[in-house]
Design a protein around this motif. Sequence first.
Motif, PDB file in Angstrom:
ATOM      1  N   GLY A 103       0.763  -1.380  -0.004  1.00 31.35           N
ATOM      2  CA  GLY A 103       0.178  -0.083   0.177  1.00 31.35           C
ATOM      3  C   GLY A 103       0.973   1.262  -0.077  1.00 31.35           C
ATOM      4  O   GLY A 103       0.556   2.254  -0.689  1.00 31.35           O
ATOM      5  N   SER A 104       1.925   1.147   0.469  1.00 29.24           N
ATOM      6  CA  SER A 104       2.970   2.433   0.761  1.00 29.24           C
ATOM      7  C   SER A 104       3.443   2.796  -0.772  1.00 29.24           C
ATOM      8  O   SER A 104       3.479   3.901  -1.026  1.00 29.24           O
ATOM      9  CB  SER A 104       4.014   2.019   1.446  1.00 29.24           C
ATOM     10  N   LEU A 107       0.871   4.645  -2.367  1.00 28.13           N
ATOM     11  CA  LEU A 107       0.764   5.983  -2.114  1.00 28.13           C
ATOM     12  C   LEU A 107       1.561   6.785  -2.520  1.00 28.13           C
ATOM     13  O   LEU A 107       1.212   7.797  -3.160  1.00 28.13           O
ATOM     14  CB  LEU A 107       0.758   6.192  -0.481  1.00 28.13           C
ATOM     15  N   TRP A 130      -2.007   8.207   9.901  1.00 31.44           N
ATOM     16  CA  TRP A 130      -0.729   7.372  10.003  1.00 31.44           C
ATOM     17  C   TRP A 130       0.424   8.270   9.518  1.00 31.44           C
ATOM     18  O   TRP A 130       0.356   8.880   8.541  1.00 31.44           O
ATOM     19  CB  TRP A 130      -1.054   6.355   8.951  1.00 31.44           C
ATOM     20  N   HIS A 133       1.790   8.567   6.216  1.00 30.08           N
ATOM     21  CA  HIS A 133       1.080   9.535   4.897  1.00 30.08           C
ATOM     22  C   HIS A 133       1.712  10.933   4.751  1.00 30.08           C
ATOM     23  O   HIS A 133       1.879  11.088   3.659  1.00 30.08           O
ATOM     24  CB  HIS A 133      -0.491   9.831   5.437  1.00 30.08           C
ATOM     25  N   GLN A 178      -9.813   7.389   4.716  1.00 27.47           N
ATOM     26  CA  GLN A 178      -9.731   6.020   4.800  1.00 27.47           C
ATOM     27  C   GLN A 178     -10.783   5.528   4.611  1.00 27.47           C
ATOM     28  O   GLN A 178     -11.913   5.766   5.426  1.00 27.47           O
ATOM     29  CB  GLN A 178      -8.655   5.746   6.152  1.00 27.47           C
ATOM     30  N   ASN A 183      -6.686   4.358  10.642  1.00 31.59           N
ATOM     31  CA  ASN A 183      -5.172   4.107  10.974  1.00 31.59           C
ATOM     32  C   ASN A 183      -4.925   5.568  11.687  1.00 31.59           C
ATOM     33  O   ASN A 183      -4.752   6.265  10.480  1.00 31.59           O
ATOM     34  CB  ASN A 183      -4.396   3.552  10.547  1.00 31.59           C
ATOM     35  N   ASP A 211      -7.468   5.611   0.717  1.00 29.71           N
ATOM     36  CA  ASP A 211      -6.333   4.653   1.268  1.00 29.71           C
ATOM     37  C   ASP A 211      -6.969   3.408   1.947  1.00 29.71           C
ATOM     38  O   ASP A 211      -7.492   3.602   3.400  1.00 29.71           O
ATOM     39  CB  ASP A 211      -5.384   5.263   1.874  1.00 29.71           C
ATOM     40  N   TYR A 214      -7.210  -2.142   5.360  1.00 31.36           N
ATOM     41  CA  TYR A 214      -7.694  -3.113   6.263  1.00 31.36           C
ATOM     42  C   TYR A 214      -8.908  -3.669   5.721  1.00 31.36           C
ATOM     43  O   TYR A 214     -10.033  -3.983   6.535  1.00 31.36           O
ATOM     44  CB  TYR A 214      -7.950  -2.398   7.669  1.00 31.36           C
ATOM     45  N   SER A 243      -3.889  -2.049  -0.038  1.00 29.00           N
ATOM     46  CA  SER A 243      -2.676  -3.010   0.524  1.00 29.00           C
ATOM     47  C   SER A 243      -3.463  -4.346   0.953  1.00 29.00           C
ATOM     48  O   SER A 243      -4.539  -4.545   1.378  1.00 29.00           O
ATOM     49  CB  SER A 243      -2.358  -2.595   1.804  1.00 29.00           C
ATOM     50  N   LYS A 246      -2.315  -7.034   5.397  1.00 30.80           N
ATOM     51  CA  LYS A 246      -2.728  -7.557   6.576  1.00 30.80           C
ATOM     52  C   LYS A 246      -3.811  -8.470   6.279  1.00 30.80           C
ATOM     53  O   LYS A 246      -3.921  -9.459   7.028  1.00 30.80           O
ATOM     54  CB  LYS A 246      -3.690  -6.330   7.216  1.00 30.80           C
TER      55      LYS A 246
HETATM   56  N1  PLP Z   1      -2.090   3.036   4.607  1.00 29.12           N
HETATM   57  C1  PLP Z   1      -2.622   2.552   5.765  1.00 29.12           C
HETATM   58  C2  PLP Z   1      -3.648   3.479   6.550  1.00 29.12           C
HETATM   59  C3  PLP Z   1      -1.754   1.573   6.622  1.00 29.12           C
HETATM   60  O1  PLP Z   1      -2.081   1.426   7.855  1.00 29.12           O
HETATM   61  C4  PLP Z   1      -0.891   0.949   6.137  1.00 29.12           C
HETATM   62  C5  PLP Z   1       0.000  -0.053   6.855  1.00 29.12           C
HETATM   63  O2  PLP Z   1       0.729  -0.630   6.838  1.00 29.12           O
HETATM   64  C6  PLP Z   1      -0.484   1.226   4.723  1.00 29.12           C
HETATM   65  C7  PLP Z   1      -1.237   2.198   3.950  1.00 29.12           C
HETATM   66  C8  PLP Z   1       0.587   0.633   3.874  1.00 29.12           C
HETATM   67  O3  PLP Z   1       0.375  -0.768   3.662  1.00 29.12           O
HETATM   68  P1  PLP Z   1       1.730  -1.756   3.286  1.00 29.12           P
HETATM   69  O4  PLP Z   1       2.082  -2.166   4.650  1.00 29.12           O
HETATM   70  O5  PLP Z   1       1.092  -2.784   2.450  1.00 29.12           O
HETATM   71  O6  PLP Z   1       2.855  -1.018   2.661  1.00 29.12           O
END
Ligand code: PLP
Length: 398
Positions: A103-104, A107, A130, A133, A178, A183, A211, A214, A243, A246
């Motif tokens: 997910g990162s 972004l 988070w 972000h 979100q 988060n 984003d 979860y 992502s 999780k």
């Molecule tokens: N966005 C949020 C809100 C998250 O909590 C996370 C957590 O890891 C991510 C994105 C990123 O996901 P990833 O770990 O797959 O990079």
Amino acid sequence: MFKHIPPYPGDPIMSLFEAFQKDHHPRKINLSIGLYYDNENNIPVLECVRRAKALLANEDKPHTYLPMEGMALYRQMLQETVFGKDSPVLRDKRVATIQSVGGSGALRIGADFLKTYFPGSAVWVSDPTWDNHQVIFAGAGLEIHAYPYYDELTNSLKFEQMLGCISTLPAHSIVLLQPCCHNPTGIDMSREQWLELIPVLQQRRLIPFMDMAYQGFGDGLDEDAWAIRTMANAGMPFVVSNSFSKNFSLYGERSGGLSFVAASEAEATTILGQLKAAVRRIYSSPPLYGARLISTVLGTPELAAQWDAEVAQMRIRIRHMRTSLQQLLQHKLSEAAAGYLTEQRGMFSYTGLSAAEVDRLREEQGVYLLRSGRMCVAGLNEANIEHVAASMADILRA
Ligand code: PLP
Ligand code: TYF
């Protein structure tokens, strides 16, 4: 040559997790980083993933490069998971999706893309959000602001202020939202609130960036994507990062996706081209194994059904831990308002504990939360919950 380079202080969440791993406290409990543990305190390997692994081991395919945009089947399965199988935007081919590095990575590619094509736009994130972000959008050169979200006094959502703020933003501002399991607070907007917000986003020509990290941990895989699907049905442009870290328990495989919902198939094709260009500039192509596992699961009806059931198990366990902790706290502290635990959704809860109280919990009891008071509820289990409740009660009573 390199003397002028300053030291990196580290990511606060990762650093705390490293400190936890080194801690010798006999009863240490990790409720800090967002990892889902099962009731035996293990990070699970899902059964659907185990079966996909066995299938892949048998096939023994070569480890070739993926294309810049990622694996075709993975991207299709991802789109159906996020937007729904019968989604009109998928039917109209209006969604440009790339496989991303978690997910990162989604972004960051999304942030770079928006910085290039909307150079004057700032990004608005919830207060709080988070930490990454801010780090990721700032890394892409975007200006960052916060809209009101969390009300400390009531441990709930400041929706009127949030809506009021977003209603004043200039056109093309990027609004990071979100869709489920917020988060760090665990506080989500209700469906009624989304139905108030979406027309504002649309009429002011803002760019929603949804984003979702979860999906399935709140109310269900489809239920948690409701806000995304409602936006898609509203016929507006927006961006989604998602992502599978999780909900597939595949953190280190770095499996995610970035999707742009465009006005037409032609527009989506152009956007996909520029997303590929962005990937090529940075890492050329995404990793293979996570995409193989996930597309095998989602592309095999029996395994897909099993995934759904295993996500449900994780969701139900988290909910059960929320109810149990709430009951224990209410029993130990009759005055405690532990109601927030079952009102909040997903892996995290904002407990309202101060940084000093969190420090005492960690130092005296070996219970690790983030200093913001965020607890990862998915780290609780039948064996540790009593100790967590007793420790919290001691500190809150003091
Ligand atoms: N966005 C949020 C809100 C998250 O909590 C996370 C957590 O890891 C991510 C994105 C990123 O996901 P990833 O770990 O797959 O990079
Ligand atoms: O907020 C969390 O705990 C998760 C995991 O740099 C995480 O999202 C934390 C920090 C980080 C990457 C992932």
